[in-house]
Scaffold this motif. Sequence first.
Motif, PDB file in Angstrom:
ATOM      1  N   PRO A 309       1.169  -0.732   0.101  1.00 42.84           N
ATOM      2  CA  PRO A 309       0.041   0.064   0.089  1.00 42.84           C
ATOM      3  C   PRO A 309       0.851   1.363  -0.305  1.00 42.84           C
ATOM      4  CG  PRO A 309       0.133  -1.071   2.157  1.00 42.84           C
ATOM      5  CD  PRO A 309       1.246  -2.188   1.481  1.00 42.84           C
ATOM      6  N   TRP A 310       1.036   1.339  -1.010  1.00 39.66           N
ATOM      7  CA  TRP A 310       2.440   3.111  -1.108  1.00 39.66           C
ATOM      8  C   TRP A 310       0.897   3.801  -1.082  1.00 39.66           C
ATOM      9  CZ3 TRP A 310       7.175   2.083  -0.014  1.00 39.66           C
ATOM     10  CH2 TRP A 310       8.111   0.793  -1.356  1.00 39.66           C
ATOM     11  N   ARG A 311       1.655   5.549  -0.968  1.00 38.67           N
ATOM     12  CA  ARG A 311       0.466   6.392  -1.035  1.00 38.67           C
ATOM     13  C   ARG A 311       0.842   7.077  -2.414  1.00 38.67           C
ATOM     14  NH1 ARG A 311       4.648  10.482   2.171  1.00 38.67           N
ATOM     15  NH2 ARG A 311       3.166  12.091   1.477  1.00 38.67           N
ATOM     16  N   ASP A 312      -0.677   7.509  -2.471  1.00 41.00           N
ATOM     17  CA  ASP A 312      -0.842   7.983  -3.793  1.00 41.00           C
ATOM     18  C   ASP A 312       0.668   9.074  -4.050  1.00 41.00           C
ATOM     19  OD1 ASP A 312      -3.352   6.396  -3.765  1.00 41.00           O
ATOM     20  OD2 ASP A 312      -4.039   7.340  -3.657  1.00 41.00           O
ATOM     21  N   PRO A 313       0.390   8.805  -5.851  1.00 38.16           N
ATOM     22  CA  PRO A 313       1.017   9.691  -6.579  1.00 38.16           C
ATOM     23  C   PRO A 313       0.777  11.726  -6.031  1.00 38.16           C
ATOM     24  CG  PRO A 313       0.947   8.256  -7.959  1.00 38.16           C
ATOM     25  CD  PRO A 313       0.279   8.157  -6.667  1.00 38.16           C
ATOM     26  N   ALA A 314       0.096  11.937  -6.048  1.00 34.00           N
ATOM     27  CA  ALA A 314      -0.678  13.192  -5.390  1.00 34.00           C
ATOM     28  C   ALA A 314      -0.481  13.760  -4.081  1.00 34.00           C
ATOM     29  CB  ALA A 314      -2.589  13.020  -6.213  1.00 34.00           C
ATOM     30  N   ASP A 315      -0.779  12.847  -3.051  1.00 36.74           N
ATOM     31  CA  ASP A 315      -0.300  12.555  -1.654  1.00 36.74           C
ATOM     32  C   ASP A 315       1.043  12.756  -1.599  1.00 36.74           C
ATOM     33  OD1 ASP A 315      -0.665  12.894   0.816  1.00 36.74           O
ATOM     34  OD2 ASP A 315      -0.511  10.022   1.224  1.00 36.74           O
ATOM     35  N   TYR A 316       2.387  11.946  -2.350  1.00 35.82           N
ATOM     36  CA  TYR A 316       3.219  12.117  -2.449  1.00 35.82           C
ATOM     37  C   TYR A 316       4.551  13.460  -2.981  1.00 35.82           C
ATOM     38  CZ  TYR A 316       4.951   8.766  -5.711  1.00 35.82           C
ATOM     39  OH  TYR A 316       4.854   7.754  -7.050  1.00 35.82           O
ATOM     40  N   ALA A 317       3.232  14.034  -4.204  1.00 28.39           N
ATOM     41  CA  ALA A 317       4.294  14.755  -4.964  1.00 28.39           C
ATOM     42  C   ALA A 317       5.668  15.357  -4.347  1.00 28.39           C
ATOM     43  CB  ALA A 317       3.314  15.417  -6.037  1.00 28.39           C
ATOM     44  N   ASP A 318       5.472  16.103  -3.257  1.00 32.54           N
ATOM     45  CA  ASP A 318       6.010  17.511  -2.253  1.00 32.54           C
ATOM     46  C   ASP A 318       6.904  16.832  -1.673  1.00 32.54           C
ATOM     47  OD1 ASP A 318       3.942  19.286  -3.243  1.00 32.54           O
ATOM     48  OD2 ASP A 318       2.681  19.888  -1.285  1.00 32.54           O
ATOM     49  N   ASP A 319       6.668  15.828  -0.871  1.00 34.23           N
ATOM     50  CA  ASP A 319       7.509  14.966   0.352  1.00 34.23           C
ATOM     51  C   ASP A 319       8.758  14.298  -1.154  1.00 34.23           C
ATOM     52  OD1 ASP A 319       6.332  15.147   2.922  1.00 34.23           O
ATOM     53  OD2 ASP A 319       5.317  13.173   2.365  1.00 34.23           O
ATOM     54  N   LEU A 320       8.646  13.886  -2.378  1.00 38.36           N
ATOM     55  CA  LEU A 320       9.284  13.583  -3.044  1.00 38.36           C
ATOM     56  C   LEU A 320      10.038  14.733  -3.569  1.00 38.36           C
ATOM     57  CD1 LEU A 320      10.743  11.218  -5.148  1.00 38.36           C
ATOM     58  CD2 LEU A 320       8.702  11.102  -6.976  1.00 38.36           C
ATOM     59  N   ARG A 321       9.365  15.569  -4.246  1.00 37.28           N
ATOM     60  CA  ARG A 321      10.539  16.810  -3.926  1.00 37.28           C
ATOM     61  C   ARG A 321      11.287  16.660  -3.327  1.00 37.28           C
ATOM     62  NH1 ARG A 321       6.821  19.935  -5.466  1.00 37.28           N
ATOM     63  NH2 ARG A 321       6.318  18.815  -7.663  1.00 37.28           N
ATOM     64  N   ALA A 322      11.793  17.247  -2.359  1.00 32.60           N
ATOM     65  CA  ALA A 322      11.975  17.625  -1.352  1.00 32.60           C
ATOM     66  C   ALA A 322      13.157  16.645  -0.684  1.00 32.60           C
ATOM     67  CB  ALA A 322      11.498  17.724  -0.288  1.00 32.60           C
ATOM     68  N   TRP A 323      12.539  15.030  -0.759  1.00 38.44           N
ATOM     69  CA  TRP A 323      13.829  14.393  -0.941  1.00 38.44           C
ATOM     70  C   TRP A 323      15.123  14.403  -1.610  1.00 38.44           C
ATOM     71  CZ3 TRP A 323      15.424  10.109  -4.810  1.00 38.44           C
ATOM     72  CH2 TRP A 323      15.012   8.859  -3.646  1.00 38.44           C
ATOM     73  N   GLN A 324      14.642  14.787  -3.174  1.00 31.39           N
ATOM     74  CA  GLN A 324      15.525  14.973  -4.089  1.00 31.39           C
ATOM     75  C   GLN A 324      16.227  16.178  -4.374  1.00 31.39           C
ATOM     76  OE1 GLN A 324      11.836  14.833  -7.662  1.00 31.39           O
ATOM     77  NE2 GLN A 324      11.719  12.919  -8.271  1.00 31.39           N
ATOM     78  N   ARG A 325      15.487  16.828  -3.901  1.00 27.01           N
ATOM     79  CA  ARG A 325      16.575  18.376  -3.635  1.00 27.01           C
ATOM     80  C   ARG A 325      17.228  18.921  -2.194  1.00 27.01           C
ATOM     81  NH1 ARG A 325      11.804  22.801  -5.513  1.00 27.01           N
ATOM     82  NH2 ARG A 325      11.681  22.077  -8.177  1.00 27.01           N
ATOM     83  N   GLY A 326      17.204  17.168  -1.332  1.00 23.01           N
ATOM     84  CA  GLY A 326      18.120  17.745  -0.109  1.00 23.01           C
ATOM     85  C   GLY A 326      17.946  18.336   0.683  1.00 23.01           C
ATOM     86  N   GLN A 327      15.910  18.014   1.366  1.00 19.91           N
ATOM     87  CA  GLN A 327      15.190  19.350   2.126  1.00 19.91           C
ATOM     88  C   GLN A 327      14.351  18.649   2.631  1.00 19.91           C
ATOM     89  OE1 GLN A 327      15.486  22.639   2.500  1.00 19.91           O
ATOM     90  NE2 GLN A 327      17.223  22.864   0.625  1.00 19.91           N
ATOM     91  N   THR A 328      14.704  17.491   3.364  1.00 15.88           N
ATOM     92  CA  THR A 328      13.780  16.958   4.014  1.00 15.88           C
ATOM     93  C   THR A 328      13.668  17.257   5.246  1.00 15.88           C
ATOM     94  OG1 THR A 328      15.250  15.108   4.677  1.00 15.88           O
ATOM     95  CG2 THR A 328      13.749  14.906   2.515  1.00 15.88           C
TER      96      THR A 328
END
Length: 486
Positions: A309-328
Motif C-alpha cells: 500500500p504505497w501512498r498515491d502520487p498526488a499525496d507524495y509529490a511534495d515529499d518526493l521533491r523535498a527528497w530529490q532536492r535534499g530538503q527533507t
Amino acid sequence: MSTALVWFRRDFRVADNPALHHALEHHAQVIPVYIHAPDEEAPWQPGAASRWWLHHSLSALSASLAALGAPLTIRSGADSLAELRKLIAETGATAVHWNRLFEPALVARDKQIKAALREAGIAAESHNSALMVEPWEVKTGGGDPYRVFTPFWRNAVGRAVRDPLPAPARIPSPAKKLSSLPVDALKLLPTIQWDGGFYENWTPGEAGAWAQTERFCADGAARYHDQRDLPAAASTSSLSPHLHFGEIGPVQLVHRTRRLVAENHAKGLVGNVEHFVRELGWREFSHHLLFHYPATTDTPMYPKYAAFPWRDPADYADDLRAWQRGQTGVPIVDAGMRQLWRTGVMHNRVRMIVASFLTKNLLIPWQEGARWFWDTLVDASLPQNSLGWQWAAGCGADAAPYFRIFNPVLQSAKFDGEGRYLRRWVPEIARLPDAALHAPWEAKPSVWLAAKFSPGKDYPKPIVSLSESRDRALAAYARIKGGGEG
C-alpha cells in the motif's frame, strides 16, 4: 586481407578487451566502431549524468584508439543492425566482434543482431569483458539461479579468474577513412550547465580509471573493511562509474588488488582486499539476477509486494521533491541527496539510508527512487540500481527484511559522528555542535541560540516524524508479510 569490426558499447578500454583482442588475433585489419542508439535501451535509456560520462569516456577512447592507429568510427541511428550493415558494406568486413551486455533490452537486441549477421554470412562473435562469472555459469544444486548472495558468491569466488589480456601495441586498420560523427554531435552534454561538480570529481576514460585504481591501492585499500561505511572517509574505491563504462574490468581489479597483497605483505591487507573483491561479487550478483529475472527493473521479485500500500502520487509529490532536492530536514538524507546532485555519486552507506527513508518513512514506491538515481548517478547501472532499490524496499532477492528500517539519526551518529560529511553537504547546520548535528530539531533552544540557528528558517524541520512513519511502515508491511518469501 580479412577485416573485422569491433563494436564498442560499454567496454571503453583497449587493455583486457576480449572483443578487440580476438579480432586482432584472427583478422588482418580491425575497425573500431561505436553506434549511438539510445532508443534501443528503452525504457532505460541512459540518464543525464550517464550521458555526461559517456561523452567524456567516448572522447578518451577515441584518442586512445587513434594513438594506436585505428580511429574510432562513430555513427548514430535508431537501428544498430542497420548501421552495422552499412559499415560492413562500406568496409567489406567479414566479422563483427563485441562484448556482451546484460540489460534485458540489449540481450534481446544482441541476439537478433547476431542471428541476422550470421544468416548474412558474417561471423558475429560476442565475448565477456564485464564480469568475472557470467550469469549462466553459476547455478544452485537444482540448476536454478541464485536469489541469495552468500551461496552465489561461495560458488562464484572459487572459480579461477582468468588473466587480464594485454593492450595492443598497434591496431592495423584500413587506410581509407570512414565518415564518422564527432562526439559533440551526439549532444550528450547538458545544455544547462549543472555539471560543474562532475569535472571537479571525475576523470572519465581508461587512464582515469587506472589513476583512480592506483590511488585506491596506495591509500584506501588498506582501510577498506574498517572505513568503507564512513561517508567522510576516502576509503572507498570510487571505481563504480569506471566499471560501468568498461574503462576497467573486474578481472583487472581482482588481479591488481591481489597483487597489492603480494607486493606489500601488510598485516590486514589480505582481509581488506578480499572484502573489496566481495563487493565486486555483489556487482556480479546484480547482473546474475537481472539476467534471470528481467522484470525486476520495475516489478518486485516477490509478487506479494505488488500489493504493497504505497501512498498515491498526488499525496507524495511534495515529499518526493523535498527528497530529490535534499530538503527533507533530516541531515544525513539531505547530505546524500545533495552529494548526488553535485557530484553524480553518493556514498554507499548513505544510499541505503536515503533509500530506506524514501520507501519506508515516506512510503514512496521504490521505482521513484530508482528512476531518480538512474538520471542522476554517473555510475547508473541497471542491474545494481534494480538490486539496490529492491533490497531497500524489502521486496527483492537477498532483500533487507521488511522490518529493517534505518533510523537516519542513529546511522548518521554512528558513521559520521564528528559531522564532517554533514557539515560539507548541509552547511546550514555547520555551526551546531557535533551532538546536535544529526537531529537539529531535537536540540535544546539554548543550543540553537548559541549557534545562531533557527530551525525551520535556516534549515527545514523534518517533513515526517521518524517514529510515527516507522510505525506506519511496519503496519503496511505487516498487511502483506504472510505471502511467501521476501
